[in-house]
Design an enzyme around this catalytic site. Sequence first.
Site, short mmCIF file in Angstrom:
data_model
loop_
_atom_site.label_atom_id
_atom_site.label_comp_id
_atom_site.label_asym_id
_atom_site.label_seq_id
_atom_site.Cartn_x
_atom_site.Cartn_y
_atom_site.Cartn_z
N LYS A 113 0.83 -1.21 0.00
CA LYS A 113 0.00 0.00 0.00
C LYS A 113 0.85 1.25 0.00
O LYS A 113 0.49 2.25 -0.62
CB LYS A 113 -0.96 0.01 1.20
CG LYS A 113 -2.02 -1.06 1.05
CD LYS A 113 -3.35 -0.66 1.60
CE LYS A 113 -4.42 -1.61 1.09
NZ LYS A 113 -5.41 -1.98 2.04
N LYS A 195 -4.68 -10.96 -6.91
CA LYS A 195 -5.89 -11.12 -6.10
C LYS A 195 -7.01 -10.20 -6.58
O LYS A 195 -6.76 -9.07 -6.96
CB LYS A 195 -5.52 -10.77 -4.65
CG LYS A 195 -6.62 -10.95 -3.65
CD LYS A 195 -6.27 -10.28 -2.33
CE LYS A 195 -6.50 -8.78 -2.37
NZ LYS A 195 -6.57 -8.12 -1.06
N LYS A 198 -11.25 -5.08 -3.73
CA LYS A 198 -12.29 -4.05 -3.84
C LYS A 198 -11.80 -2.82 -4.58
O LYS A 198 -12.58 -2.13 -5.21
CB LYS A 198 -12.71 -3.58 -2.44
CG LYS A 198 -13.37 -4.61 -1.57
CD LYS A 198 -13.90 -3.89 -0.32
CE LYS A 198 -13.86 -4.75 0.91
NZ LYS A 198 -12.69 -4.46 1.75
P1 TYM Z 1 -10.90 -6.75 3.56
O1 TYM Z 1 -12.03 -5.83 3.83
O2 TYM Z 1 -9.87 -6.34 2.57
O3 TYM Z 1 -11.46 -8.14 3.09
C1 TYM Z 1 -12.49 -8.78 3.81
C2 TYM Z 1 -12.29 -10.28 3.80
O4 TYM Z 1 -12.33 -10.79 2.46
C3 TYM Z 1 -11.17 -11.57 2.21
N1 TYM Z 1 -10.78 -11.40 0.79
C4 TYM Z 1 -10.60 -12.41 -0.07
N2 TYM Z 1 -10.71 -13.74 0.07
C5 TYM Z 1 -10.48 -14.50 -1.04
N3 TYM Z 1 -10.16 -13.99 -2.25
C6 TYM Z 1 -10.04 -12.64 -2.43
N4 TYM Z 1 -9.74 -12.16 -3.62
C7 TYM Z 1 -10.28 -11.80 -1.31
N5 TYM Z 1 -10.25 -10.44 -1.14
C8 TYM Z 1 -10.56 -10.22 0.15
C9 TYM Z 1 -10.11 -10.99 3.15
O5 TYM Z 1 -9.07 -11.90 3.39
C10 TYM Z 1 -10.93 -10.68 4.38
O6 TYM Z 1 -11.10 -11.85 5.16
N6 TYM Z 1 -7.96 -6.09 7.46
C11 TYM Z 1 -9.17 -6.75 7.03
C12 TYM Z 1 -10.39 -6.33 7.82
C13 TYM Z 1 -10.25 -6.53 9.28
C14 TYM Z 1 -10.24 -7.80 9.95
C15 TYM Z 1 -10.11 -7.49 11.32
C16 TYM Z 1 -10.38 -9.13 9.51
C17 TYM Z 1 -10.11 -5.57 10.22
N7 TYM Z 1 -10.02 -6.14 11.45
C18 TYM Z 1 -10.08 -8.51 12.27
C19 TYM Z 1 -10.35 -10.14 10.47
C20 TYM Z 1 -10.19 -9.83 11.83
C21 TYM Z 1 -9.41 -6.38 5.59
O7 TYM Z 1 -8.95 -5.39 5.10
O8 TYM Z 1 -10.23 -7.18 4.93
#
Ligand code: TYM
Length: 331
Positions: A113, A195, A198
């Site tokens: 990032k 990957k 979003k």
């Molecule tokens: P975030 O919002 O980027 O993504 C949310 C969840 O979706 C999963 N994910 C994917 N899984 C499979 N293939 C993909 N292409 C893909 N893109 C996203 C992510 O692994 C995630 O599980 N930091 C975290 C949010 C967060 C969090 C937490 C998660 C904040 N605090 C505590 C677990 C526990 C995040 O940015 O996820």
Amino acid sequence: MSEKIVYSALKPTGDLQLGNYIGALRNMVRMQDEHTCIYTIADMHSITVDCVPADLRRRTYEFLALFLAIGLDPNKSTLFLQSMVHQHAELAWVLNCNTQFGEARRMTQFKDKSAKNPENVNVGLFSYPTLMAADILLYQADLVPIGKDQKQHLELARTIAERFNHRYSPTFVVPDGIFNTHGAKIQNLLDPTAKMGKTDDNAGGVVFLLDDPDTIMRKFKRAVTDCGNEIVARADKPGITNLLTIYSVMKGITVKEAEQHFVGVGYGDFKMAVGQSVVDVLAPIQARYRELIANKAYLDQVLKEGAQKASYMAQKTLSKVYRKIGFVTPK
Ligand code: TYM
């Protein structure tokens, strides 16, 4: 499995996409019936990157309405907004003081990032993983359903928990990640080596959960395939493997069964069948979403009740932590 505490969160930066659904949300729904589940919209994580306030406000409601439409149920799970439960920020500070600079600097997401956006490498982006650790550890979570891209952050959360427990006496449960056997990393349809995300630059290869059926079909039609004409999941066929994974998850079958289903089928028809399987799953979700997003009063009520429940649980851990580190609470 006996009843456990499950925690997960998604951050409202960019719109929810198929990877979020397959990698995280589906498991989050499934776990509600067996476990105590706590799920958060991580809006405090969103402001670590440039974020227009009006977009954040709109997305917060969209995320909640989609969570509910997908099947997260406020009667079974605690659903809330991170910024409404002040204990997250407070524990994050304590954890910052128990995390080494070198550990945070090694995080690939921070490196990616900050390379992508060199004009906004803020301190919040750097300490993103300690806020994430605070999210998880506040609730004494045993299990954390996430996609593979969050594995390194979860490992850091485990390290911090173990260190704190060792330094001050047992305080936190050390959490385990729950990953799909397949679908833990859904790839971009136009670049199957990257990957699906979003906020991808390659948005044409990202299937958003609110895309209409025509858009979804168009995205699958353009999906990059591989050389040859065999429909099999193999390391040298990342495009086909990704499509087979998506199809198998949508249909609830194994990748092997999906391969058998497509023996002798051409790439064009295969891509359309995968697109249709996604449309079939998303159409009823989108219909429910449209009803829910129109009912702001209900969404507000879910957020308020969720935050109240979460805050009660979070305070128990935070008070314990404050006591252990020597903060005084006058009687
Ligand atoms: P975030 O919002 O980027 O993504 C949310 C969840 O979706 C999963 N994910 C994917 N899984 C499979 N293939 C993909 N292409 C893909 N893109 C996203 C992510 O692994 C995630 O599980 N930091 C975290 C949010 C967060 C969090 C937490 C998660 C904040 N605090 C505590 C677990 C526990 C995040 O940015 O996820």
